[in-house]
Design an enzyme around this catalytic site. Structure first.
Site, PDB file in Angstrom:
ATOM      1  N   SER A 152       0.853  -1.177   0.000  1.00 35.98           N
ATOM      2  CA  SER A 152       0.000   0.000   0.000  1.00 35.98           C
ATOM      3  C   SER A 152       0.889   1.226   0.000  1.00 35.98           C
ATOM      4  O   SER A 152       2.096   1.136   0.201  1.00 35.98           O
ATOM      5  CB  SER A 152      -0.881   0.015   1.243  1.00 35.98           C
ATOM      6  OG  SER A 152      -0.077   0.333   2.356  1.00 35.98           O
ATOM      7  N   LYS A 153       0.258   2.350  -0.199  1.00 38.58           N
ATOM      8  CA  LYS A 153       1.011   3.605  -0.265  1.00 38.58           C
ATOM      9  C   LYS A 153       1.783   3.874   1.028  1.00 38.58           C
ATOM     10  O   LYS A 153       2.799   4.540   1.029  1.00 38.58           O
ATOM     11  CB  LYS A 153       0.053   4.764  -0.516  1.00 38.58           C
ATOM     12  CG  LYS A 153      -0.379   4.828  -1.960  1.00 38.58           C
ATOM     13  CD  LYS A 153      -0.908   6.201  -2.301  1.00 38.58           C
ATOM     14  CE  LYS A 153      -1.574   6.199  -3.666  1.00 38.58           C
ATOM     15  NZ  LYS A 153      -2.992   6.413  -3.634  1.00 38.58           N
ATOM     16  N   ARG A 154       1.244   3.358   2.118  1.00 40.49           N
ATOM     17  CA  ARG A 154       1.888   3.588   3.400  1.00 40.49           C
ATOM     18  C   ARG A 154       3.303   2.991   3.407  1.00 40.49           C
ATOM     19  O   ARG A 154       4.221   3.489   4.029  1.00 40.49           O
ATOM     20  CB  ARG A 154       1.053   2.938   4.508  1.00 40.49           C
ATOM     21  CG  ARG A 154       1.086   3.639   5.807  1.00 40.49           C
ATOM     22  CD  ARG A 154      -0.204   3.388   6.599  1.00 40.49           C
ATOM     23  NE  ARG A 154      -0.809   2.107   6.305  1.00 40.49           N
ATOM     24  CZ  ARG A 154      -0.580   0.995   6.983  1.00 40.49           C
ATOM     25  NH1 ARG A 154       0.258   0.982   7.981  1.00 40.49           N
ATOM     26  NH2 ARG A 154      -1.216  -0.128   6.674  1.00 40.49           N
ATOM     27  N   TRP A 155       3.441   1.912   2.668  1.00 40.09           N
ATOM     28  CA  TRP A 155       4.723   1.217   2.658  1.00 40.09           C
ATOM     29  C   TRP A 155       5.725   1.872   1.699  1.00 40.09           C
ATOM     30  O   TRP A 155       6.921   1.917   1.946  1.00 40.09           O
ATOM     31  CB  TRP A 155       4.475  -0.244   2.261  1.00 40.09           C
ATOM     32  CG  TRP A 155       5.691  -0.923   1.776  1.00 40.09           C
ATOM     33  CD1 TRP A 155       6.649  -1.535   2.537  1.00 40.09           C
ATOM     34  CD2 TRP A 155       6.128  -1.022   0.428  1.00 40.09           C
ATOM     35  NE1 TRP A 155       7.638  -2.014   1.733  1.00 40.09           N
ATOM     36  CE2 TRP A 155       7.355  -1.717   0.442  1.00 40.09           C
ATOM     37  CE3 TRP A 155       5.605  -0.589  -0.793  1.00 40.09           C
ATOM     38  CZ2 TRP A 155       8.045  -1.981  -0.724  1.00 40.09           C
ATOM     39  CZ3 TRP A 155       6.300  -0.857  -1.945  1.00 40.09           C
ATOM     40  CH2 TRP A 155       7.513  -1.546  -1.895  1.00 40.09           C
ATOM     41  N   GLY A 156       5.229   2.395   0.618  1.00 44.51           N
ATOM     42  CA  GLY A 156       6.142   2.971  -0.371  1.00 44.51           C
ATOM     43  C   GLY A 156       5.374   3.209  -1.656  1.00 44.51           C
ATOM     44  O   GLY A 156       4.156   3.323  -1.624  1.00 44.51           O
TER      45      GLY A 156
END
Ligand code: GLU
Length: 479
Positions: free
Chosen positions: A256-260
């Site tokens: 997800s965007k949270r990860w990268g």
């Protein structure tokens, strides 16, 4: 496998640059089509008009093109089964929905969103399975007329047959059987008249004669529903189904965007080569054998098989992607690398597009080839060729008190007869010996003075490219 031409498809909902997971799905579909001399269809699932902009639509096409996944039928190229944007196919969905209603496979549901959510909440608190409770499934004519006279609008729901098992074989996941009581009656046409994904995709897969439906594992629950729609429409031929494993972050959580970064365009901007990303995406869930990691597109076309796709989640691992990228950068002939560097350096604000810029990048490209994991790393390494660079913190610290030494180096370099890496090296080593300095102690201050950083291409070659006058000027202007 269905007989005849292999027809695969990628069916993105255009919401901007495509997710790497969708890019992987596109790649597998494309590889299979290419391997069988088949047809790769691009179908744009843009029925949710509120979310679709022209930019988002174009971003999808641009990403696929950049990856080299050309489509044989679809937007801009056309084809016999068009149109290929679902927003232009409303008539067909309307007709199928009406036919399903006529044959009793779908029924009018007058429940409002509010009523549905209240009943869902009640079901949840009573620990009953959520999902449509069948309230409108068997309305009498009188009940229907009453709802209509209230002015209620209606959705069409698919009447899931009772007491059935819907079974299919997934090439990746094996046989999958679903009891029909696990499938609530689902909406095929919303009350505003628009088709749901469930209907539109099923209708198009039939109409476009798709032979292989390869898509993400998140859609595995859609398959029994879509098989029921096919059956209701009297289509007996079943495509091959393959649901691909989820992509996860190194911590095992969904990507997800949270990860990268999850968008293909981010990888393009970061200086990954499309050939590296394609190679990497191919390995996310597929392997040829235990050892081989490097595959050209042609090799992938010959070697790819759905049978070797794993069920396990695939870890998206940036260091491995970088390793592959470094490999593909090394494979580029220097002129090709120089050409790709022009854009990256221009984006970083360097005047790389000028004739002089191109000349400099042409000279420096062979020196960078072994050193880059991403093209994006190049601009800071070549900035010094485009003008003096003020020393960064580390360089400044190293330069402290080095003026006398650098003056002497400048003097020695001034006497070099032929300005070339070899003679420059000889001279610098001689001065180092005279000053009793180890190579690193001797060369790092020169690098710092000339390039402003401690990370640059090899020193002697860099000085050769920069030229004698500029090198001497920088060595002697160090405070
Ligand atoms: N539009 C769906 C998505 O972007 C894909 C539908 C399908 O492959 O059936 O996830």
């Amino acid at each position: 496998m269905p007989s005849g031409t292999v027809r695969t498809r990628i069916a993105p909902a255009p919401s901007g640059s495509i997710h790497v997971g969708n890019a992987r799905t596109a790649l597998y579909n494309w590889l299979l089509a290419r391997q069988h001399g088949g047809v790769f269809v691009l179908r744009v699932e843009d029925t949710d008009q509120s979310r679709v902009t022209q930019d988002a639509f174009e971003a999808v096409l641009e990403d696929l093109r950049w990856l080299g996944l050309d489509w044989d039928e679809g937007p801009e190229v056309g084809g016999e089964y068009g149109p290929y944007r679902q927003s232009e196919r409303s008539d067909r969905y309307r007709a199928v929905a009406a036919a399903l209603e006529d044959t009793g496979h779908a029924y009018r549901c007058y429940c409002t969103a509010e009523e549905l959510s209240q009943r869902r909440a009640r079901a949840q608190s009573a620990r009953r399975t959520p999902g449509y409770d069948g309230r409108c499934r068997n309305l009498t004519d009188a009940e229907r007329a009453a709802f209509e006279s209230e002015g209620r609008s209606f959705a069409l729901r698919f009447r899931v047959p009772e007491d059935r098992t819907i079974a299919f074989v997934d090439v990746v996941r094996g046989p999958i059987a679903t009891r029909s009581d696990q499938i609530p009656d689902f909406v095929v046409r919303r009350s505003d008249g628009s088709p749901t994904y469930m209907l539109a995709a099923a209708v198009d897969d039939m109409a476009m004669e798709i032979t292989h439906i390869i898509r993400g594992e998140d859609l595995v629950a859609a398959t029994p529903r879509q098989l029921l729609i096919r059956e209701a429409m009297g289509v007996t031929e079943t495509p091959v189904f393959a649901h691909l494993p989820l992509l996860v972050a190194p911590d095992g959580k969904p990507l997800s965007k949270r990860w990268g970064d999850v968008a293909v365009s981010a990888y393009r901007r970061m200086g990954f080569l499309p050939e590296a990303l394609v190679n990497y995406l191919a390995l996310l869930g597929w392997s040829f054998d235990e050892k081989t990691n490097i595959f050209s597109v042609d090799e992938l076309i010959t070697k790819f098989t759905l049978e070797r796709v794993t069920r396990n989640p695939a870890i998206f691992d940036i260091p491995k992607l970088e390793w592959l990228n470094a490999h593909y950068i090394r494979l580029l002939p220097p002129e090709a690398l120089a050409e790709r560097l022009v854009g990256v350096c221009a984006d970083a604000g360097l005047p790389a597009g000028s004739d002089e810029g191109k000349r400099l990048l042409g000279l420096v490209a062979p020196l960078l080839s072994e050193r880059l994991k991403r093209l994006e790393e190049a601009p800071p390494m070549v900035r010094f060729l485009f003008g003096p660079v003020p020393p960064d913190a580390k360089a400044a610290k190293l330069l402290d008190g080095k003026r006398p030494y650098l003056e002497e180096v400048a003097g020695a370099l001034g006497g070099v007869e032929e300005w070339a890496a070899g003679t420059i090296e000889e001279t610098l080593r001689r001065v180092a010996t005279e000053w009793d300095l180890k190579p690193k102690q001797a060369f790092q201050p020169i690098r710092a003075a000339v390039t402003g950083t401690l990370v640059s291409p090899p020193l002697f070659e860099s000085l050769e490219i920069l030229g004698r006058a500029e090198t001497l000027a920088r060595l002697t202007s160090t405070p």
